[in-house]
Structure formats: C-alpha cells, structure tokens
Design an enzyme around this catalytic site. Structure first.
Site, PDB file in Angstrom:
ATOM      1  N   GLU A 484      -1.885  12.325  -3.518  1.00  0.00           N
ATOM      2  CA  GLU A 484      -1.271  13.427  -4.269  1.00  0.00           C
ATOM      3  C   GLU A 484      -1.427  14.757  -3.540  1.00  0.00           C
ATOM      4  OE1 GLU A 484       0.737  12.565  -6.372  1.00  0.00           O
ATOM      5  OE2 GLU A 484       0.019  10.588  -6.908  1.00  0.00           O
ATOM      6  N   ASP A 547       1.334   8.512   1.401  1.00  0.00           N
ATOM      7  CA  ASP A 547       0.464   7.346   1.568  1.00  0.00           C
ATOM      8  C   ASP A 547      -0.349   7.427   2.856  1.00  0.00           C
ATOM      9  OD1 ASP A 547       0.731   5.816  -0.686  1.00  0.00           O
ATOM     10  OD2 ASP A 547       2.164   4.393   0.154  1.00  0.00           O
TER      11      ASP A 547
END
Length: 635
Positions: A484, A547
């Site tokens: 995030e 990611d």
C-alpha cells in the site's frame, strides 16, 4: 491440473506451498472462489452472522443504536413471508417514472430528479475531491455503464459474452413479466435495451483504460460543457443537483462526451428508455422478494460460475453489513481487534515507512531532488488502522421501517447517501473518510488523500499473528503494508504529491527512468497464460509495481530482525496468495481486475527478488529461475 508429486520450491514456489491445498480445496457452493483472503472473509462472515442472528432475536443485547438499525435491516431482509406480501408492488411507482417519460425533452426536464434518485442515465454527475486541489470538492461527469463487466465481453469471438447476454435477456424478460408485462412486450423491451447497450460499447472506457487512473481528470469550463448536447439540458441537470453553478466540471470519459449526441437523440429515445427500465429493474430486483432475487440471481451465477446463490439469511446479513458498513466494521474492529492491536500495527506501518525511506535514500536511479520530494510524501502518509475513531454522521440518518418493504427501505437509504454526496459539493473534502470498513479483508491507498487503510479483518493469520515468526508476518502483513505504501509511487500514485494533489514533483529525467521501469513491469506480465486466457500487462501494472515494491521493502524489514528466516518469509508470501476459482470467475478477473492472479503474484514477484535464489538453491536449470537482467525491481 496439479501433478500428484508435490512441486519443488525450485520449480514452482506457489505450488510447492499450495499444491496439496489446491488439489483438495473446495470452492463453497455460493462463492466463485476460495483461498487466502476469502478464507478470512468467510471467518468474519460466520462470526458476524452468528451475532446478527442473536441480536435479531434479542435486541436488548445491542447497546449501540446505529448497530441496532443494521440488525433491524437484517431482520427485515430475512423476513421472507413479510416481503412476499409486497412482491412486485414497491418498485412499480419507480418503474412508472421511467415509462411515463414521453420523449427526450421530457427526460431532459427530469434528469436531475432521476439522478438524485439513482436511476440509470445516459449522462450523470458525481461529487469528489478535485484531483489538482484535494481540499475542494468538484463535479465529475460520468457516462453510462455497459450491461456486461467490460467491453471485451462484446468482442465477436467472445463466447462467454454471448452466453451472458442471453442469460441476462432471459432473466430480464422474466422480471418484466413478473411486474406485469406480457411476454411479447417484455421481449421487445429487452431487445431495445440491448440495442442501446450495443451503442455504448465503442464509446465507453475499457477496464484497461480505467486502470490509468489520472486519465479521468479532464477539466472543462462549465460554459463549454453545457454545449455538448443538443438534446439534453446539461446545465439544468448539474445546477439542480448541486444547487449552484460551477465554473468547471471534470470529464471522466472525453470520448463518451464527444459521442453523446450519437446515443442521446430522438431516434434512439425508445431504446434508451428501454435500457433505463431494464437496468433499473435488474439492479433493484433483489431488493423485492425471494422470487425476484432468485430470478436475477441466475445471471449473477452465470457471470461468477458459483453453483448457487447465498441463502436468504446470508443475503440479509450482507445487505445490512453493506448499507451499514462503517457501523458493522467499527463494531467488529472494537470487539475483535481493539486498541492494543491497533497500536501494534501502527508501529509496524511506521517501521515499514522508515525502511521505505531508507530504500529511497539508497536508490541508485533517482536524482537527489526527486528523492527529497518522495521522502516528504512518504512522511506525510496518513495511517488508518483497524476502524475509524468516529462513524460518519450519514449513518445516523438511516432509520429502518420494519413494517415497510425492503425495497422502500433500501431505496430510501440510497437516496439519503446520494443527497449527502451532492451536498458535499458545498463542503470541504473530508480527509478523515475511510474507504474500507473494519470487517473487510483488504487494504488500500488513496492517492487523493495520501493515506493508507488497513481494516481490522485483514490483520489476522496468515497475514499477521503473534504466533507467527517475524519473517512470516513480514511475508504476510508486512508485504501488504509495504504494497500500500508503494501505491504512493506506482504509475498512478507517482503523479500525486504529499497533499494528494495531482502534481508533477519529478524531474523529467527521473520520470523517464521510472516510466522505463514500469514498462518492464508491463512486459514481465503481459501475455502470461492463465486459466485459458492471458494477463493484460497494462491492466495490472499499478498493482504489480506495488507488489514488487512491497515485497522488496518487507524483505528488507525481515532482515533487520534477530530471528530472520527468509524461507519462512517467501513461503508465507506464497501462502497468502492461494486461490482456487471457477473458470467464469477467472475470466472475469483477467478482464476486469487490476491485480494479477494470486498464483502469478506469488511466483513472479519472488523471482524478482535476488534473495529468493540462494535461499532455495534455485539455478538456471530450475523452473523458478529468471535471468538477473530480466528481474524487475523499482523501489
């Protein structure tokens, strides 16, 4: 198919960790998938459903007046006999509002009141933060949505799309007959609705285009916008809805607006009216009674590949927990997560931010000016963990009337919510707003607020547990937290500054290098075969950038701990991405989801980490080998 012999870590990390599970895992009959996130979801669902059942039988056990309203909505939605008495009756007055429209002028006259009441329209209005000045709310202009999830379903060679449209048609005809239309008339209406839907296909955005988030920001002077339709009074619609005349509006889909005249004209009016009628009916059928829910449910099952619909009690719980999402999420967070855990996770987030800061400081491809600005942005990220401290005032306006129909209650709540959104035009942006409730198994980054949200429900094993080693926790929740944070610097987030304003804070040279790296990420995933389809590298690029940044940062954090065990780190990383889904749902994800399929996230991201290779003795001869020059690392 998975081989009977277990896969080795060297050849396929995902299958080595999850192969046995993949062989035996059963997808629940009322769901299209199972796996890491979904397992936790089911646990939350089971826990809260038990409590809702208990509360519905004894209101004295509920000591929160907002939660009590959620329980009453649950009880009403589960009261099959009561809802059967109403059957189709509640929706008829709203269907009448569409059928009463005489012509395009008449529609034009009623655009604002239809929009305020959430009817589907050829052109509509929403209110959100101005992406270039996120302290202020502005008007966004939206086009209509397609019946199917993405325009690729309408391709000539897409057999699924044809099957789904047929299923949708059959269900719509049946629903129309259930509200009083004879069969021939119902078929004619659905045919016209599909004809209008077909007109939309070339002009709406694809999911790939929507994934390029900043492209929704196309400011236009209001004086120019109102000239964009000869048939519809665009000025009246906006002014009546916000009770003001804006200087500008933001056009989300310029191509759509340029083609508005081709779809909104006298020749197409009957088709458009039929589309409005069918869309409104199919969107709201499940709010009537069980027969209506089962009828529209046939299309949902065809789309997802699930074997059966949720039972009525589960449906009632989800209806109540969605409408009262913040209320239910805060209740769940306080009871099952609590302030101590909240503080513990906040510390983890702060640690990940400091590791990220170090990563940026040590970065070899960024110039000093860009580094400084990136660190400022990082330090300004607002952290939201568990559940909000205060529930939005909106929920106190929701009052359930249990003697009325479910439809009338739900429509009333939707209108209250819509009016609150429209009224927000005159208010400053609420920076404290939570995008996810506490009982949701997920996490997110909001570029316009520069904040990250970690709901309570994701903060459990296998993502996070005091019983797991630090390396397991970093491979789970650590990678999610850093993922995030990485969204602040993905291909979309990188275009926003520390205040959440869309603003270029990069030097040209650095941004060119960043674009080269994101292009490598697109190339790494584009065209990978999966579940009979192929990954679209452009659709999934922002999540892949997050990611790879998240995994790299979590790996660095794991290495700072005394009990570091990178094997455990990578194994837990692969475990959280376990996924088993229906063929239909896999196709839906490949076409519409901005995330890569879980098994690919597990394997390809591990391949990008140099540390993975010595840890599992992977060499050029092994399936997990990826040449060093092909490994993509950005942050």
């Amino acid at each position: 198919m998975v081989n009977a012999k277990p896969a080795s870590y060297k050849d396929n990390l995902y299958l080595a960790v999850n192969g046995e599970w993949q062989e035996t895992a059963k997808i629940p009959a009322d769901k299209p998938r199972t796996g890491g996130f979904m397992d936790l979801d089911e646990g939350v669902e089971k826990t809260l459903m038990n409590e809702f059942h208990e509360f519905a039988n004894d209101e004295s056990k509920v000591d929160d007046k907002l939660l009590l309203q959620a329980v009453r909505l649950y009880r009403l939605a589960n009261n099959v006999e009561h809802l059967n008495k109403f059957h189709q009756q509640p929706i008829l007055k709203d269907i009448q509002r569409i059928t009463d429209l005489k012509d395009l002028n008449d529609l034009s006259e009623h655009l604002a009141d239809l929009s305020a009441d959430n009817f589907p329209l050829p052109i509509d209005v929403s209110i959100d933060a101005d992406m270039k000045d996120t302290s202020t709310n502005v008007v966004y202009i939206e086009g209509a949505s397609l019946i199917l999830p993405d325009k690729s379903y309408y391709d000539d060679d897409n057999e699924s799309g044809k099957t789904l449209l047929k299923k949708f048609s059959e269900g719509s005809v049946k629903l129309l007959s259930m509200i009083g239309y004879d069969l021939d008339k119902a078929k004619a209406i659905v045919e016209k609705a599909l004809a209008f839907d077909k007109l939309l296909v070339p002009i709406v955005k694809s999911q790939e285009e929507w994934a390029d988030y900043t492209k929704v920001y196309n400011p236009m002077e209001f004086s120019e916008y109102i000239t964009k339709s000869k048939s519809l009074d665009l000025q009246k619609e906006v002014v009546d809805l916000i009770n003001d005349t804006p200087d500008k509006v933001i056009i989300e889909e310029p191509r759509y607006l340029d083609n508005l005249g081709k779809i909104a004209n006298d020749a197409n009016f009957d088709d458009m009216k039929a589309w409005m009628l069918v869309t409104y009916l199919t969107d709201n059928a499940s709010n009537l009674d069980e027969e209506f829910r089962q009828t529209i449910g046939e299309y949902s099952l065809a789309l997802s590949g699930a074997e059966e619909l949720q039972n009525r009690t589960k449906y009632a719980y989800h209806k109540a927990s969605r409408i009262f999402d913040q209320v239910v999420g805060t209740y769940y967070g306080k009871k099952y997560f609590g302030e101590d855990a909240k503080e513990d996770v906040r510390k983890m987030v702060k640690k990940m931010i400091s590791i990220y800061e170090q990563r940026i400081t040590d970065n070899t491809w960024l110039g000093e000016d860009t580094k400084k600005k990136a660190i400022v942005k990082l330090e300004k990220i607002k952290i939201k963990v568990g559940y909000p401290d205060k529930i939005d005032d909106l929920y106190s306006k929701y009052e359930v009337e249990e003697t009325a129909s479910l439809y009338d209650n739900v429509i009333n709540f939707h209108r209250i919510k819509r009016q609150d959104e429209l009224d927000s035009y005159h208010r400053p942006v609420n920076r404290g707003k939570w995008l996810m409730p506490g009982h949701m198994v997920n996490a997110c980054y909001d570029p316009s607020r520069n904040d990250i949200t970690f709901p309570a429900a994701i903060l459990q094993a296998p993502f996070y547990s005091l019983k797991q080693s630090s390396s397991q926790n970093y491979g789970g929740i650590g990678a999610v937290i850093a993922h995030e944070i990485s969204h602040a610097f993905d291909n979309n987030g990188a275009q926003f500054d520390e205040f959440g304003n869309m603003n270029n804070w990069w030097t040209d040279e650095d941004y060119a290098k960043f674009k080269d790296l994101t292009q490598k990420m697109i190339k790494e995933f584009d065209g990978i075969p999966y579940a009979g389809g192929k990954v679209n590298g452009k659709l999934v690029v922002s999540e892949n950038v997050a990611d790879v940044g998240g995994l790299r940062c979590a790996l660095e954090a794991a290495k700072t701990e005394d009990d570091v065990n990178l094997k455990e780190f990578f194994i837990n990383w692969a475990r959280v991405w376990r996924l088993k889904a229906t063929q239909e749902f896999n196709e839906l994800l490949l076409k519409t989801d901005v995330h890569s399929p879980g098994p690919l996230r597990a394997n390809v991201m591990a391949q990008n980490m140099d540390e993975f290779y010595p840890e599992f003795q992977v060499t050029e001869k092994d399936g997990m080998w990826l040449e060093p020059e092909k490994r993509v690392n950005i942050w």
